[in-house]
Scaffold this motif. Structure first.
Motif, short mmCIF file in Angstrom:
data_model
loop_
_atom_site.label_atom_id
_atom_site.label_comp_id
_atom_site.label_asym_id
_atom_site.label_seq_id
_atom_site.Cartn_x
_atom_site.Cartn_y
_atom_site.Cartn_z
N UNK A 15 19.65 3.45 -15.90
CA UNK A 15 19.17 4.08 -14.67
C UNK A 15 18.18 5.22 -14.92
N UNK A 16 18.38 6.01 -15.96
CA UNK A 16 17.46 7.13 -16.19
C UNK A 16 16.07 6.65 -16.59
N UNK A 17 15.90 5.76 -17.57
CA UNK A 17 14.55 5.27 -17.83
C UNK A 17 13.99 4.41 -16.71
N UNK A 18 14.84 3.68 -15.98
CA UNK A 18 14.33 2.93 -14.84
C UNK A 18 13.77 3.89 -13.79
N UNK A 19 14.53 4.93 -13.48
CA UNK A 19 14.07 5.92 -12.51
C UNK A 19 12.75 6.56 -12.93
N UNK A 20 12.63 6.84 -14.23
CA UNK A 20 11.38 7.40 -14.74
C UNK A 20 10.24 6.41 -14.58
N UNK A 21 10.52 5.14 -14.87
CA UNK A 21 9.51 4.09 -14.75
C UNK A 21 9.06 3.92 -13.30
N UNK A 22 10.01 3.92 -12.38
CA UNK A 22 9.67 3.79 -10.96
C UNK A 22 8.88 5.01 -10.50
N UNK A 23 9.28 6.21 -10.95
CA UNK A 23 8.54 7.42 -10.60
C UNK A 23 7.11 7.36 -11.13
N UNK A 24 6.93 6.81 -12.33
CA UNK A 24 5.58 6.62 -12.88
C UNK A 24 4.76 5.71 -11.97
N UNK A 25 5.36 4.57 -11.59
CA UNK A 25 4.66 3.61 -10.74
C UNK A 25 4.33 4.24 -9.39
N UNK A 26 5.31 4.90 -8.77
CA UNK A 26 5.09 5.50 -7.46
C UNK A 26 4.04 6.60 -7.51
N UNK A 27 4.11 7.47 -8.52
CA UNK A 27 3.15 8.57 -8.62
C UNK A 27 1.73 8.05 -8.74
N UNK A 28 1.54 7.02 -9.59
CA UNK A 28 0.20 6.48 -9.76
C UNK A 28 -0.23 5.69 -8.53
N UNK A 29 0.67 4.89 -7.99
CA UNK A 29 0.32 4.02 -6.86
C UNK A 29 0.03 4.83 -5.59
N UNK A 56 0.82 -1.22 0.00
CA UNK A 56 0.00 0.00 0.00
C UNK A 56 0.85 1.27 0.00
N UNK A 57 1.96 1.26 0.75
CA UNK A 57 2.76 2.48 0.91
C UNK A 57 4.21 2.31 0.47
N UNK A 58 4.54 1.19 -0.14
CA UNK A 58 5.92 0.98 -0.56
C UNK A 58 6.00 0.44 -1.98
N UNK A 59 7.11 0.75 -2.64
CA UNK A 59 7.46 0.18 -3.94
C UNK A 59 8.86 -0.41 -3.79
N UNK A 60 9.04 -1.66 -4.23
CA UNK A 60 10.32 -2.35 -4.06
C UNK A 60 10.88 -2.79 -5.40
N UNK A 61 12.10 -2.36 -5.70
CA UNK A 61 12.82 -2.84 -6.88
C UNK A 61 13.56 -4.09 -6.45
N UNK A 62 13.02 -5.25 -6.82
CA UNK A 62 13.55 -6.52 -6.34
C UNK A 62 14.64 -7.09 -7.24
N UNK A 63 14.65 -6.70 -8.49
CA UNK A 63 15.72 -7.16 -9.38
C UNK A 63 16.02 -6.05 -10.37
N UNK A 64 17.24 -5.57 -10.34
CA UNK A 64 17.70 -4.55 -11.29
C UNK A 64 19.02 -5.01 -11.86
N UNK A 65 18.99 -6.04 -12.72
CA UNK A 65 20.23 -6.64 -13.22
C UNK A 65 20.91 -5.75 -14.24
N UNK A 66 22.17 -6.10 -14.53
CA UNK A 66 22.86 -5.43 -15.63
C UNK A 66 21.99 -5.52 -16.87
#
Length: 402
Positions: free
Chosen positions: A384-398, A368-378
Motif C-alpha cells: 500500500x505505501x509504494x502503491x500510494x506513492x505511485x498513484x500520487x506520482x500519477x495524479x500529481x503529473x496528470x 481528464x480529471x480522474x484516476x482509477x485503480x481498477x485492479x489492486x490484487x494481493x
C-alpha cells in the motif's frame, strides 16, 4: 468553486495511503476521503490474513514484484515509526508431494530473481523448525511477517486529518459526472460534492465507478470469497512461522495456509470461492444486481468455462468442512474438525478481462480529471505505501500539480 481539490474514493488501505501521501506532497490542497461504511478498512483491508508478504510469487519486473518488495520494508518501517505491533516471523512454503518439488524449485528461482533472501529447507530441518508440520521440503523466506492492516489504515487516517484532510464515512458514491472544471459526486444521501479531481480506490466497486467516467469497458470486477477458520486456543502455538502450500501457478490464489495472527491466535485459510454478491461474506449471500452484471459479462462466462474444475472444487471445499480440513492436513495432519472455529471471511476484488483472463498485476486508468485503480490484487495491503506513492506520482503529473 469545488468543495475539495482532490477526493479519494475508498477508505481501505490503498485509498488512505494515497490520500496521506497526496497530503504530504501537496500540503496546500484540500483532500477528502469518501468511505461508504461507518468505519475505515471495513472490507478487503480489514478482512485479510494480515500477512506482510515478501514478494516470492510475482513475475520479476512486474509492478506486483516491485511494490511488494518495497512495501514489505516500508510497512515494517511505518509500524516502527508509529508503534504499531508487527512480527517478522518468516514464511515456510511447504511441498507435500513429489509433483510440488519442481514447482518449489521454480519458486526458489523466482524469489532469487526478485532479490529476496530464500533458503532451501530439507525434510528433517522442516521437522526441526516446525514439529507439527509435515512435508518433503520447504523454502524459508525470512522477510515475511504479520500485522493488523486495519490499525495501519486508521493510523494513516489520523495522519491525514492531522494534516488538514477530511474523512467522510457513511458516504457511498452513487454517481460521478466529469465537468470541464470539476467532478460532481452524488452521495447516497443525495448530497452533491464537487472536486477538482478524483482518485478512485474503490476495490470491489472500482469498475462501476470507472464506467461512470467512460472507462473499464473491457473488464469487470468479480468477487471471490476467502473463508477462514480460527484454530482452538490450545493450538495458538502450533506453528512459529507462516505455513504456506506450494501454489498452483495457473491461479492467482495462494492456497489455504496457517497464519499466526497479531492477536495471538492462528487462522487457516483462505480458500477462493466465487461469491454471488460483491459484499457476499456468507455462502448464502446473493445480490441480484451483482449476479446479473456477472452473468451478462462475456469474460465471466469464459472464466467459468476455463476454470470449471477448480471452481467446483473450491465450492465443494466451502460446503464441506471436512474437505477444507483435508487441505490443512496435507501439511498439518494432526488438525481435527473440532479445531476449526468460525472466523470472518473476506472478499477479493478480482479484475477479469473480456476474454476471461484474470488480471494478475495492478491496473490504473485515467480520464481528464480522474484516476482509477481498477485492479489492486494481493499483495495490495503489503504494497500500500509504494502503491500510494505511485498513484500520487500519477495524479500529481496528470493533474498538473506543482
Amino acid at each position: 468553486m469545488a468543495d475539495f481539490d482532490i477526493v479519494v474514493i475508498g477508505g481501505g488501505i490503498v485509498g488512505l495511503s494515497t490520500a496521506m501521501q497526496l497530503s504530504r506532497r501537496f500540503p496546500g490542497k484540500a483532500i477528502a476521503v469518501l468511505e461508504k461504511e461507518p468505519i475505515l478498512a471495513g472490507h478487503q483491508t480489514g478482512r485479510n490474513s494480515g500477512v506482510i508478504h515478501a514478494g516470492v510469487y510475482y513475475e520479476p519486473g512486474s509492478l506486483k514484484a516491485q511494490f511488494c518488495r518495497q512495501g514489505s520494508a516500508a510497512t515494517m518501517r511505518f509500524c516502527e515509526e508509529y508503534s504499531i505491533p508487527f512480527e517478522q516471523r518468516g514464511k515456510l512454503l511447504v511441498a507435500t508431494s513429489a509433483e510440488e518439488l519442481p514447482r518449489m524449485e521454480k519458486l526458489h528461482e523466482r524469489a532469487r530473481a526478485n532479490g529476496l533472501e530464500v533458503h532451501r529447507v530439507g525434510k528433517d530441518e522442516l521437522t526441526e523448525r516446525e514439529p507439527h508440520i509435515t512435508g518433503l521440503g520447504a523454502l524459508f523466506i525470512p522477510a515475511s511477517g504479520i500485522v493488523d492492516y486495519g490499525k495501519i489504515t486508521r493510523r494513516m487516517g489520523t495522519i491525514l486529518t492531522e494534516a488538514g484532510g477530511t474523512i467522510m464515512t457513511n458516504s457511498d458514491v452513487r454517481d460521478l459526472s466529469e465537468q470541464p472544471d470539476s467532478v460532481e459526486i452524488v452521495l447516497n444521501d443525495g448530497a452533491l460534492l464537487r472536486a477538482r479531481h478524483v482518485v478512485a480506490c474503490a476495490g470491489i466497486n472500482a469498475d462501476r465507478l470507472a464506467r461512470l467516467c467512460g472507462l473499464a469497458a473491457e473488464l469487470a470486477i468479480i468477487p471471490f470469497r476467502g473463508e477462514y477458520f480460527r484454530l482452538s486456543p490450545s493450538l495458538n502455538r502450533i506453528v512459529q512461522h507462516l505455513i504456506y502450500p506450494i501454489p498452483d501457478p495457473s491461479l492467482p490464489f495462494l492456497g489455504v495456509h496457517l497464519t499466526p495472527m497479531i492477536g495471538g491466535f492462528v487462522t487457516v485459510g483462505p480458500n477462493a470461492v466465487l461469491a454471488f454478491a460483491r459484499d457476499g461474506y456468507r455462502f448464502g449471500d446473493i445480490n441480484s444486481r451483482d449476479l446479473w452484471e456477472m452473468a451478462r459479462f462475456r469474460g465471466f462466462r469464459r472464466m467459468i468455462v476455463d476454470n470449471i474444475r477448480s471452481g467446483l472444487a473450491e465450492i465443494a471445499n466451502s460446503l464441506s468442512r471436512r474437505r477444507y480440513l483435508a487441505l490443512c492436513q496435507r501439511y498439518c495432519p494432526e488438525l481435527e474438525l473440532t479445531d476449526l472455529h468460525p472466523h470472518p471471511a473476506g472478499i477479493r476484488a478480482q479484475a477479469v478481462n473480456r476474454d476471461g483472463r484474470l488480471l494478475h498485476d495492478f491496473l490504473i486508468e485515467r480520464t481528464a480529471r480522474t484516476v482509477h485503480v481498477l485492479n489492486a490484487p494481493s499483495p495490495a495491503a503489503t504494497s500500500a505505501l509504494p502503491i500510494g506513492r505511485h498513484i500520487a506520482d500519477i495524479a500529481g503529473a496528470h493533474f498538473n500539480y506543482a
